[in-house]
Design an enzyme around this catalytic site. Structure first.
Site, PDB file in Angstrom:
ATOM      1  N   TYR A   1      -2.438  -0.917  10.261  1.00  0.00           N
ATOM      2  CA  TYR A   1      -2.410  -1.209   8.822  1.00  0.00           C
ATOM      3  C   TYR A   1      -1.105  -0.685   8.219  1.00  0.00           C
ATOM      4  O   TYR A   1      -0.396  -1.404   7.504  1.00  0.00           O
ATOM      5  CB  TYR A   1      -3.622  -0.579   8.135  1.00  0.00           C
ATOM      6  CG  TYR A   1      -3.693  -0.820   6.643  1.00  0.00           C
ATOM      7  CD1 TYR A   1      -4.166  -2.030   6.134  1.00  0.00           C
ATOM      8  CD2 TYR A   1      -3.292   0.165   5.738  1.00  0.00           C
ATOM      9  CE1 TYR A   1      -4.233  -2.244   4.760  1.00  0.00           C
ATOM     10  CE2 TYR A   1      -3.360  -0.048   4.366  1.00  0.00           C
ATOM     11  CZ  TYR A   1      -3.830  -1.260   3.889  1.00  0.00           C
ATOM     12  OH  TYR A   1      -3.897  -1.470   2.526  1.00  0.00           O
TER      13      TYR A   1
ATOM     14  N   SER B   1       0.869  -1.184   0.000  1.00  0.00           N
ATOM     15  CA  SER B   1       0.000   0.000   0.000  1.00  0.00           C
ATOM     16  C   SER B   1       0.901   1.228   0.000  1.00  0.00           C
ATOM     17  O   SER B   1       2.096   1.126   0.287  1.00  0.00           O
ATOM     18  CB  SER B   1      -0.855  -0.041   1.269  1.00  0.00           C
ATOM     19  OG  SER B   1      -1.314   1.249   1.598  1.00  0.00           O
TER      20      SER B   1
HETATM   21  P1  NDP Z   1     -10.960  -6.454   0.371  1.00  0.00           P
HETATM   22  O1  NDP Z   1     -11.271  -6.179   1.804  1.00  0.00           O
HETATM   23  O2  NDP Z   1     -11.949  -6.148  -0.671  1.00  0.00           O
HETATM   24  O3  NDP Z   1     -10.539  -7.991   0.209  1.00  0.00           O
HETATM   25  C1  NDP Z   1      -9.625  -8.549   1.129  1.00  0.00           C
HETATM   26  C2  NDP Z   1      -9.735 -10.050   1.076  1.00  0.00           C
HETATM   27  O4  NDP Z   1      -8.911 -10.585   2.123  1.00  0.00           O
HETATM   28  C3  NDP Z   1     -11.160 -10.537   1.336  1.00  0.00           C
HETATM   29  O5  NDP Z   1     -11.461 -11.611   0.481  1.00  0.00           O
HETATM   30  C4  NDP Z   1     -11.094 -10.996   2.770  1.00  0.00           C
HETATM   31  O6  NDP Z   1     -11.984 -12.044   3.101  1.00  0.00           O
HETATM   32  C5  NDP Z   1      -9.660 -11.524   2.862  1.00  0.00           C
HETATM   33  N1  NDP Z   1      -9.249 -11.611   4.243  1.00  0.00           N
HETATM   34  C6  NDP Z   1      -9.268 -10.625   5.166  1.00  0.00           C
HETATM   35  N2  NDP Z   1      -8.913 -11.111   6.357  1.00  0.00           N
HETATM   36  C7  NDP Z   1      -8.661 -12.430   6.181  1.00  0.00           C
HETATM   37  C8  NDP Z   1      -8.282 -13.486   7.055  1.00  0.00           C
HETATM   38  N3  NDP Z   1      -8.131 -13.278   8.358  1.00  0.00           N
HETATM   39  N4  NDP Z   1      -8.104 -14.716   6.544  1.00  0.00           N
HETATM   40  C9  NDP Z   1      -8.298 -14.948   5.223  1.00  0.00           C
HETATM   41  N5  NDP Z   1      -8.678 -13.997   4.347  1.00  0.00           N
HETATM   42  C10 NDP Z   1      -8.859 -12.746   4.835  1.00  0.00           C
HETATM   43  O7  NDP Z   1      -9.577  -5.703   0.111  1.00  0.00           O
HETATM   44  P2  NDP Z   1      -8.883  -5.224  -1.259  1.00  0.00           P
HETATM   45  O8  NDP Z   1      -9.215  -6.152  -2.337  1.00  0.00           O
HETATM   46  O9  NDP Z   1      -9.127  -3.786  -1.380  1.00  0.00           O
HETATM   47  O10 NDP Z   1      -7.345  -5.385  -0.846  1.00  0.00           O
HETATM   48  C11 NDP Z   1      -6.509  -6.407  -1.347  1.00  0.00           C
HETATM   49  C12 NDP Z   1      -5.090  -6.029  -1.007  1.00  0.00           C
HETATM   50  O11 NDP Z   1      -4.752  -4.794  -1.648  1.00  0.00           O
HETATM   51  C13 NDP Z   1      -4.848  -5.811   0.482  1.00  0.00           C
HETATM   52  O12 NDP Z   1      -3.564  -6.319   0.837  1.00  0.00           O
HETATM   53  C14 NDP Z   1      -4.858  -4.310   0.625  1.00  0.00           C
HETATM   54  O13 NDP Z   1      -4.118  -3.873   1.737  1.00  0.00           O
HETATM   55  C15 NDP Z   1      -4.232  -3.879  -0.690  1.00  0.00           C
HETATM   56  N6  NDP Z   1      -4.530  -2.520  -1.102  1.00  0.00           N
HETATM   57  C16 NDP Z   1      -5.803  -2.173  -1.504  1.00  0.00           C
HETATM   58  C17 NDP Z   1      -6.070  -0.886  -1.922  1.00  0.00           C
HETATM   59  C18 NDP Z   1      -7.433  -0.456  -2.382  1.00  0.00           C
HETATM   60  O14 NDP Z   1      -7.624   0.746  -2.687  1.00  0.00           O
HETATM   61  N7  NDP Z   1      -8.421  -1.352  -2.468  1.00  0.00           N
HETATM   62  C19 NDP Z   1      -5.023   0.143  -1.945  1.00  0.00           C
HETATM   63  C20 NDP Z   1      -3.730  -0.303  -1.494  1.00  0.00           C
HETATM   64  C21 NDP Z   1      -3.523  -1.598  -1.084  1.00  0.00           C
HETATM   65  P3  NDP Z   1     -13.544 -11.726   3.411  1.00  0.00           P
HETATM   66  O15 NDP Z   1     -14.100 -11.247   2.106  1.00  0.00           O
HETATM   67  O16 NDP Z   1     -14.065 -13.032   3.823  1.00  0.00           O
HETATM   68  O17 NDP Z   1     -13.554 -10.684   4.464  1.00  0.00           O
END
Ligand code: NDP
Length: 248
Positions: free
Chosen positions: A169, A156
């Site tokens: 975070y 990020s």
């Molecule tokens: P989302 O919250 O949409 O998706 C995250 C996913 O991770 C979900 O499927 C969630 O599962 C899963 N997850 C969370 N906790 C756990 C856990 N304890 N065990 C297993 N799975 C887990 O996030 P994004 O798609 O936005 O983010 C994806 C990555 O990109 C992350 O690393 C984020 O930090 C990074 N990022 C995103 C940005 C953005 O603007 N979207 C910007 C910069 C970085 P569930 O659906 O069941 O909760």
């Protein structure tokens, strides 16, 4: 670094490759899992909500792509027994891994450190950092068997420069980048496994909406827009690229 201009992933880019994606049930992970399957990969979908993983599974199978494997695991509860299950599943059914995308993450609270909830802090560090270490360590042998396997750490903007009120975070992403950089250095002359960092940038997902509740999601790029960079790094077109940080 960024994706080479005009890069377009060939349809068979990932044919014959086994790729494990964490957080594959939603957001960027979901879009990436489907795109990897569209490009020929057998995907291993890891996430904590089984129904979401099954929905991705159905979409991939209904489209006639290689059948994915499901790993319904809450990374907050990752222990030695669960890790052994993952190793067994990979070794027994797939033999080798050609890609591992650390994508799952928790956002946590947007408050000053003085008010940060300590349980949330520990859970975030477990999911965003400790689970990344545990899974990487466990799966490195399978990645080595993959020859030119690709590890991607999803970071990020706050992973390079932590900012006020981003709490655990920001600290977790800073640690993640440290881990990825250290690992890349260790693998440099000893392995064909490549390790790179991707910062997706502002992307239209539920995590982004939680971080910026007053933002209009329509102003953000979609998850499909960040997928090409991940595909590029997972496939042979990026052979030799290692220890780099990419902005999507
Ligand atoms: P989302 O919250 O949409 O998706 C995250 C996913 O991770 C979900 O499927 C969630 O599962 C899963 N997850 C969370 N906790 C756990 C856990 N304890 N065990 C297993 N799975 C887990 O996030 P994004 O798609 O936005 O983010 C994806 C990555 O990109 C992350 O690393 C984020 O930090 C990074 N990022 C995103 C940005 C953005 O603007 N979207 C910007 C910069 C970085 P569930 O659906 O069941 O909760």
């Amino acid at each position: 670094m960024s994706l080479p201009p005009d890069y377009s992933a060939p349809a068979d880019l990932l044919t014959g490759r086994n790729i494990l994606i964490t957080g594959a049930g939603d957001g960027i992970g979901r879009a990436l899992a489907i795109a990897c399957a569209e490009h020929g990969a057998t995907t291993l979908l890891l996430g904590r909500t089984t129904a979401k993983l099954e929905s991705v599974y159905d979409e991939i199978v209904d489209a006639g792509h290689p059948e994915p494997g499901l790993l319904p695991i809450d990374l907050a509860q990752l222990d030695a027994a669960r890790i052994n299950e993952v190793i067994d599943a990979v070794d027994t059914h797939y033999g080798a891994l050609h890609g591992l995308v650390h994508n799952a993450a928790l956002l946590g609270d947007r408050v000053p450190l003085s008010h940060y909830d300590t349980d949330t802090w520990h859970r975030l560090m477990q999911v965003n950092v400790n689970a990344v270490f545990l899974l990487t360590q466990a799966l490195l042998p399978a990645l080595e068997r993959g020859n030119d396997a690709s590890l991607i750490f999803t970071s990020s903007g706050v992973g390079q420069k932590p900012r006020a009120f981003w709490g655990a975070y920001a600290v977790s992403k800073y640690a993640l980048e440290g881990f990825a950089t250290l690992l890349a250095d260790e693998l440099e002359n000893t392995s064909w496994t490549r390790s790179n960092i991707v910062n997706p940038g502002a992307t239209r997902t539920s995590m982004r909406a939680r971080a910026y509740p007053n933002e209009d999601p329509a102003t953000l790029k979609t998850t499909s827009a960040v997928v090409p960079l991940f595909l590029y790094l997972l496939g042979p077109d990026s052979q030799g690229i290692h220890g780099q940080r990419f902005d999507a």
